[in-house]
Scaffold this active site. Structure first.
Site, short mmCIF file in Angstrom:
data_model
loop_
_atom_site.label_atom_id
_atom_site.label_comp_id
_atom_site.label_asym_id
_atom_site.label_seq_id
_atom_site.Cartn_x
_atom_site.Cartn_y
_atom_site.Cartn_z
N ASP A 144 0.99 -1.50 0.18
CA ASP A 144 0.20 -0.17 -0.20
C ASP A 144 0.35 1.61 -0.48
O ASP A 144 0.20 2.17 -0.51
CB ASP A 144 -0.87 -0.01 1.17
CG ASP A 144 -2.38 -1.18 0.76
OD1 ASP A 144 -2.31 -1.23 0.01
OD2 ASP A 144 -3.37 -0.87 1.96
N CYS A 198 -15.50 -9.89 -16.35
CA CYS A 198 -17.06 -9.13 -16.08
C CYS A 198 -18.18 -9.20 -16.84
O CYS A 198 -19.71 -9.29 -16.58
CB CYS A 198 -16.92 -7.38 -15.61
SG CYS A 198 -15.83 -7.15 -14.05
N CYS A 201 -22.11 -8.26 -16.21
CA CYS A 201 -22.89 -7.40 -15.56
C CYS A 201 -22.77 -6.53 -15.42
O CYS A 201 -21.48 -5.66 -15.23
CB CYS A 201 -21.66 -8.97 -14.50
SG CYS A 201 -22.19 -8.35 -12.25
N CYS A 204 -22.12 -4.69 -9.30
CA CYS A 204 -21.64 -4.08 -8.36
C CYS A 204 -22.33 -2.49 -8.39
O CYS A 204 -22.25 -1.87 -7.03
CB CYS A 204 -20.05 -3.63 -8.31
SG CYS A 204 -19.95 -3.97 -10.44
N CYS A 224 -17.79 7.54 -2.12
CA CYS A 224 -17.47 6.38 -1.69
C CYS A 224 -17.54 5.33 -0.28
O CYS A 224 -17.24 6.63 -0.20
CB CYS A 224 -16.03 5.55 -2.14
SG CYS A 224 -16.03 4.15 -1.73
N CYS A 251 -16.50 -0.31 3.45
CA CYS A 251 -17.62 -0.72 2.87
C CYS A 251 -17.49 -1.72 1.69
O CYS A 251 -16.30 -2.04 1.46
CB CYS A 251 -18.01 0.23 2.51
SG CYS A 251 -20.33 -0.15 0.86
N CYS A 254 -19.91 -3.54 -3.03
CA CYS A 254 -19.63 -3.34 -3.81
C CYS A 254 -18.85 -5.19 -4.37
O CYS A 254 -19.07 -5.21 -5.68
CB CYS A 254 -18.74 -3.01 -5.08
SG CYS A 254 -17.57 -1.86 -3.98
N CYS A 258 -20.89 -9.48 -5.31
CA CYS A 258 -19.95 -10.00 -6.86
C CYS A 258 -19.59 -11.67 -7.37
O CYS A 258 -19.61 -11.95 -5.92
CB CYS A 258 -18.40 -9.41 -7.03
SG CYS A 258 -17.23 -9.75 -8.23
S1 SF4 Z 1 -20.00 -7.08 -10.14
FE1 SF4 Z 1 -18.29 -7.82 -9.95
S2 SF4 Z 1 -18.38 -9.26 -12.17
FE2 SF4 Z 1 -20.26 -8.11 -11.51
S3 SF4 Z 1 -19.47 -6.07 -13.13
FE3 SF4 Z 1 -18.60 -5.96 -10.53
S4 SF4 Z 1 -16.81 -6.33 -10.30
FE4 SF4 Z 1 -17.71 -7.61 -12.64
S1 SF4 Z 2 -20.91 -0.71 -2.19
FE1 SF4 Z 2 -18.19 0.04 -3.40
S2 SF4 Z 2 -17.93 2.21 -4.36
FE2 SF4 Z 2 -20.46 1.54 -3.24
S3 SF4 Z 2 -19.93 3.34 -1.78
FE3 SF4 Z 2 -19.51 0.73 -0.51
S4 SF4 Z 2 -17.22 0.38 -1.63
FE4 SF4 Z 2 -17.76 2.55 -2.82
#
Ligand code: SF4
Ligand code: SF4
Length: 356
Positions: A144, A198, A201, A204, A224, A251, A254, A258
């Site tokens: 990081d 992806c 899809c 997220c 975010c 968070c 997303c 997935c």
């Molecule tokens: S949920 Fe996962 S697979 Fe679907 S668009 Fe988002 S990152 Fe890609």
């Molecule tokens: S779902 Fe993903 S992009 Fe949205 S607020 Fe949460 S961490 Fe950030």
């Protein structure tokens, strides 16, 4: 320096020290790094000034490895799975409890856990290089903190693709991965980049409560929840508070939604098991935490980054989003807090609960 047959030795060393994945990327500047410059220029990094670190010429350090480490020939990227056997945030429906991001639960700070392992690989590398060539070998290990966008090199090392949620995803392991990199002057044969899986899809993007994913692969940190709860100092913009729900630190939404995480395996090392109380933490416990309790609970934890004031501010907002008027007395107390961002968030939360 070009030394044959290093790849296999490095990969087996990575497996031996506990990494789930290891790949090698060329130390060249990938097109994604231009996107990084554009992303910074658009202000999407918010107040995360460290991402905007520049060299003497005024260029972004993270936008070009060739500029900051001209000696580097290869980037060894390692990844370790931190997924423990606990439910996803989207599976827990208790508004009276907060949510701390999965990566931050662990017994040991992931920076330490990953860097410790990278150092062992660095030692192994050094042992492999003949004595007369030791002076030529340069390595730098980072978790990081380096002048490098790790996930871009992870993609070119074949570790995974960068998803529409901007996380690094591996086809077999999912996205609960800590990344660590070793820059090296060794010329190593690179792996092939991982293809994007992806497809069509957009789960997220649809699931993000604050619409922070502006478009596929484009995140505005200012919106975010991970940024708001961890990096943002002072007050959080009012229009984003409702979307924060019960999030206290980070968070996972997303990633939780997935499909590639649906069958994500569990981690083997025990150091990523959660500390007591951090899975679904009680909001009142967090809001009323003394300085000493905060120090004890989050000793050597990434959660310290948000500071006690940030955690208490976030807990006040989560109480406001809980729909539970039993939080009114504690919010009354917090409304008089000497830290203005906490007091103001508590007043907002109180008003919200009183309107019910
Ligand atoms: S949920 Fe996962 S697979 Fe679907 S668009 Fe988002 S990152 Fe890609
Ligand atoms: S779902 Fe993903 S992009 Fe949205 S607020 Fe949460 S961490 Fe950030």
């Amino acid at each position: 320096m070009e030394i044959p047959n290093f790849r296999a030795t490095i990969k087996s060393a990575a497996a031996q020290v506990g990494f789930d994945l290891c790949g090698i990327a060329p130390a060249s500047d990938a097109p994604e790094l231009n996107h990084f410059s554009e992303w910074i220029a658009a202000g999407h990094a918010g107040e995360m000034k460290y991402l905007e670190a520049r060299d003497d010429a005024g260029d972004l350090k993270r936008a070009s490895l060739a500029r900051v480490a001209p000696w580097a020939r290869s980037v060894i990227v390692c990844a370790i799975n931190y997924n423990t056997g606990h439910p996803y945030s989207t599976e827990v429906k208790d508004p009276n409890r907060g949510w701390i991001s999965r990566y931050a639960w662990s017994q040991e700070d992931y920076h330490d856990a990953v860097l410790r392992r990278l150092k062992l690989i660095e030692d192994r590398l050094r042992n492999l290089v003949p004595a007369e060539r030791q002076a030529e070998l340069i390595t730098r290990a980072y978790v990081d903190t380096g002048p490098i966008v790790e996930r871009v090199f992870a993609k070119y090392a074949g570790i995974g693709w960068i998803g529409k949620n901007t996380c690094l995803i591996n086809q077999k392991k999912g996205s609960w991965l800590f990344l660590g990199v070793i820059l090296t002057s060794l010329d190593l044969e690179p792996d092939l980049p991982a293809p994007d899986r992806c497809g069509t899809c957009t789960r997220c993007i649809q699931a993000c409560p604050t619409d922070a994913i502006l478009a596929p692969y484009q995140l505005d940190s200012n919106k975010c929840i991970a940024y708001l709860t961890i990096e943002k100092r002072g007050s959080i913009p009012e229009d984003l508070r409702e979307g924060m729900g019960r999030h206290i630190f980070g968070c996972d939404i997303c990633q939780d939604v997935c499909p590639w995480n649906r069958k994500a395996p569990q981690t083997a090392p025990t150091e990523f098991e959660p500390r007591a109380g951090l899975v679904n933490p009680a909001l009142a416990w967090l809001a009323e935490m003394s300085e000493e309790q905060f120090r004890q609970t989050f000793r050597r934890s990434p959660i310290r980054r948000a500071k006690r004031s940030g955690i208490r501010r976030n807990a006040a907002i989560a109480m406001g989003n809980s729909g539970d008027p039993s939080f009114l007395p504690v919010l009354e107390q917090l409304s008089a807090d000497e830290e203005e961002s906490i007091a103001e968030s508590a007043r907002w939360a109180k008003e919200r609960l009183q309107k019910l």
